[in-house]
Design an enzyme around this catalytic site. Sequence first.
Site, mmCIF file in Angstrom:
data_model
loop_
_atom_site.group_PDB
_atom_site.id
_atom_site.type_symbol
_atom_site.label_atom_id
_atom_site.label_comp_id
_atom_site.label_asym_id
_atom_site.label_seq_id
_atom_site.Cartn_x
_atom_site.Cartn_y
_atom_site.Cartn_z
ATOM 1 N N SER A 21 -1.739 57.548 76.472
ATOM 2 C CA SER A 21 -2.133 58.892 76.925
ATOM 3 C C SER A 21 -3.541 59.219 76.457
ATOM 4 O O SER A 21 -3.888 59.003 75.284
ATOM 5 C CB SER A 21 -1.180 59.948 76.356
ATOM 6 O OG SER A 21 0.120 59.778 76.838
ATOM 7 N N ILE A 97 -2.415 67.622 80.802
ATOM 8 C CA ILE A 97 -1.097 67.667 81.442
ATOM 9 C C ILE A 97 -1.258 67.584 82.950
ATOM 10 O O ILE A 97 -2.093 68.288 83.519
ATOM 11 C CB ILE A 97 -0.400 69.011 81.084
ATOM 12 C CG1 ILE A 97 -0.029 69.049 79.594
ATOM 13 C CG2 ILE A 97 0.798 69.263 81.972
ATOM 14 C CD1 ILE A 97 0.527 70.397 79.148
ATOM 15 N N ALA A 100 2.867 65.196 89.526
ATOM 16 C CA ALA A 100 3.192 65.375 90.956
ATOM 17 C C ALA A 100 4.320 64.410 91.262
ATOM 18 O O ALA A 100 4.450 63.360 90.608
ATOM 19 C CB ALA A 100 1.983 65.064 91.832
ATOM 20 N N TYR A 160 -4.545 59.870 96.029
ATOM 21 C CA TYR A 160 -4.577 60.921 94.997
ATOM 22 C C TYR A 160 -4.012 62.229 95.575
ATOM 23 O O TYR A 160 -3.439 63.049 94.865
ATOM 24 C CB TYR A 160 -6.001 61.110 94.480
ATOM 25 C CG TYR A 160 -6.077 61.571 93.045
ATOM 26 C CD1 TYR A 160 -5.926 60.678 91.991
ATOM 27 C CD2 TYR A 160 -6.286 62.908 92.740
ATOM 28 C CE1 TYR A 160 -5.994 61.108 90.673
ATOM 29 C CE2 TYR A 160 -6.355 63.345 91.423
ATOM 30 C CZ TYR A 160 -6.213 62.437 90.403
ATOM 31 O OH TYR A 160 -6.284 62.872 89.101
ATOM 32 N N LYS A 167 -6.594 69.385 91.104
ATOM 33 C CA LYS A 167 -7.793 69.278 90.253
ATOM 34 C C LYS A 167 -8.880 70.246 90.719
ATOM 35 O O LYS A 167 -9.649 70.759 89.909
ATOM 36 C CB LYS A 167 -8.316 67.843 90.243
ATOM 37 C CG LYS A 167 -7.383 66.838 89.555
ATOM 38 C CD LYS A 167 -7.023 67.230 88.139
ATOM 39 C CE LYS A 167 -6.280 66.135 87.398
ATOM 40 N NZ LYS A 167 -5.686 66.588 86.127
ATOM 41 N N THR A 198 -2.889 54.605 82.520
ATOM 42 C CA THR A 198 -1.908 55.409 81.780
ATOM 43 C C THR A 198 -0.648 55.521 82.634
ATOM 44 O O THR A 198 -0.642 55.120 83.806
ATOM 45 C CB THR A 198 -2.437 56.833 81.500
ATOM 46 O OG1 THR A 198 -2.617 57.498 82.756
ATOM 47 C CG2 THR A 198 -3.739 56.835 80.722
ATOM 48 N N LEU A 199 0.371 56.127 82.038
ATOM 49 C CA LEU A 199 1.640 56.362 82.747
ATOM 50 C C LEU A 199 1.374 57.098 84.063
ATOM 51 O O LEU A 199 1.925 56.757 85.112
ATOM 52 C CB LEU A 199 2.504 57.237 81.838
ATOM 53 C CG LEU A 199 4.000 57.092 81.816
ATOM 54 C CD1 LEU A 199 4.390 55.666 81.485
ATOM 55 C CD2 LEU A 199 4.581 58.069 80.784
HETATM 56 P P1 NAD Z 1 -0.125 60.646 80.712
HETATM 57 O O1 NAD Z 1 1.014 60.381 81.630
HETATM 58 O O2 NAD Z 1 -0.167 59.885 79.459
HETATM 59 O O3 NAD Z 1 -0.272 62.187 80.385
HETATM 60 C C1 NAD Z 1 0.248 63.205 81.223
HETATM 61 C C2 NAD Z 1 0.982 64.151 80.308
HETATM 62 O O4 NAD Z 1 1.443 65.287 81.057
HETATM 63 C C3 NAD Z 1 2.219 63.511 79.664
HETATM 64 O O5 NAD Z 1 2.125 63.612 78.270
HETATM 65 C C4 NAD Z 1 3.373 64.359 80.179
HETATM 66 O O6 NAD Z 1 4.402 64.501 79.211
HETATM 67 C C5 NAD Z 1 2.646 65.675 80.440
HETATM 68 N N1 NAD Z 1 3.413 66.552 81.305
HETATM 69 C C6 NAD Z 1 3.802 66.340 82.590
HETATM 70 N N2 NAD Z 1 4.577 67.366 82.997
HETATM 71 C C7 NAD Z 1 4.652 68.245 81.963
HETATM 72 C C8 NAD Z 1 5.315 69.466 81.749
HETATM 73 N N3 NAD Z 1 6.110 70.032 82.698
HETATM 74 N N4 NAD Z 1 5.190 70.091 80.555
HETATM 75 C C9 NAD Z 1 4.428 69.545 79.573
HETATM 76 N N5 NAD Z 1 3.784 68.374 79.703
HETATM 77 C C10 NAD Z 1 3.907 67.726 80.884
HETATM 78 O O7 NAD Z 1 -1.426 60.331 81.615
HETATM 79 P P2 NAD Z 1 -2.976 60.627 81.346
HETATM 80 O O8 NAD Z 1 -3.686 59.759 82.295
HETATM 81 O O9 NAD Z 1 -3.273 60.588 79.900
HETATM 82 O O10 NAD Z 1 -3.135 62.107 81.913
HETATM 83 C C11 NAD Z 1 -3.692 63.158 81.146
HETATM 84 C C12 NAD Z 1 -4.616 63.998 82.015
HETATM 85 O O11 NAD Z 1 -5.773 63.236 82.353
HETATM 86 C C13 NAD Z 1 -4.029 64.458 83.338
HETATM 87 O O12 NAD Z 1 -4.467 65.769 83.623
HETATM 88 C C14 NAD Z 1 -4.633 63.484 84.328
HETATM 89 O O13 NAD Z 1 -4.679 63.991 85.651
HETATM 90 C C15 NAD Z 1 -6.011 63.380 83.722
HETATM 91 N N6 NAD Z 1 -6.823 62.256 84.189
HETATM 92 C C16 NAD Z 1 -6.363 60.983 84.093
HETATM 93 C C17 NAD Z 1 -7.135 59.927 84.549
HETATM 94 C C18 NAD Z 1 -6.623 58.516 84.503
HETATM 95 O O14 NAD Z 1 -7.172 57.663 85.217
HETATM 96 N N7 NAD Z 1 -5.624 58.216 83.678
HETATM 97 C C19 NAD Z 1 -8.408 60.173 85.090
HETATM 98 C C20 NAD Z 1 -8.873 61.500 85.165
HETATM 99 C C21 NAD Z 1 -8.071 62.521 84.700
#
Ligand code: NAD
Length: 260
Positions: A21, A97, A100, A160, A167, A198-199
Amino acid sequence: MYPIDLKGKTAAVFGVANHRSIAWDIAKILDQAGAEVILGYQNQRVFNSVESLSKTLTQPSTLVECDASEDSQIENSMKKIGDASNSGNIDIIIHSIAFADKDDLGGPFVDVSKNGFITALSISAYSLIPIARYGSKYMTNGGSIISMTYQASTRVFPGYNVMGTAKAALENEIKQIAADLGHLDIRANAISAGPLDTLSSRVISGYRDMKNIHKEKSPLKRNITTEEVSKTALFLSSDLSSGITGEIIHVDTGYNIMGI
Ligand code: NAD
């Protein structure tokens, strides 16, 4: 270790699910800088993983359950975090967080259902508003709110889909929250990160292509690292960024500037 001192500061970090994460890397870097880190985790499904990660931080960390789909849970968890904080304040909030339904992260965008739209926008965009509303009550010495976004807010990345819509909403919220809370010396910014494994990212159909094209086309000719995102979060958490609010900062090896 970076020359930024956050001793005496408390960070509430929402969005750690596992060691991949983005929020976990941010939690680690804030902890290394001396901040007290309090982890808001979604539910029991992720508790064991978050608990064992928290034990690797240099300072003891409090864990607070918070399902961001419920405003009341966000309000209660901010109270718990404020009460648990050594200073009684919160100085830094990380909102990392998003969610989808898998079916809405692929196929034609026009097929997104109303429920799928509401789910994605509710968890991935709306949740920042109550987090800022209730969290700011504990930011009595000012503070920094940081969220995570992606460039699909302004351009089309097939797969996406509705998360791009979420976003776009999130980035607008950042500006409105920055305008609302600036008089309290609370800043709000988002980091627009390039693709990271990531997940969440792995369920996006087309994610592999996004990552490969990013590497090929970006000015730096590579993908980003999670550490590059967390270093930016550290900067935005510190006084070094004291004049920056309402910004979307790209950490994407420059991909967003390219026309083709
Ligand atoms: P991740 O899956 O590790 O993190 C997503 C988190 O959202 C998880 O910890 C999950 O428990 C939490 N979550 C989902 N539903 C929830 C709810 N109802 N209540 C509380 N928590 C909830 O994946 P990540 O990639 O670390 O994502 C973190 C952020 O970064 C997200 O906003 C994602 O869109 C953004 N992001 C990710 C990337 C990428 O390529 N991984 C790129 C740009 C932005």
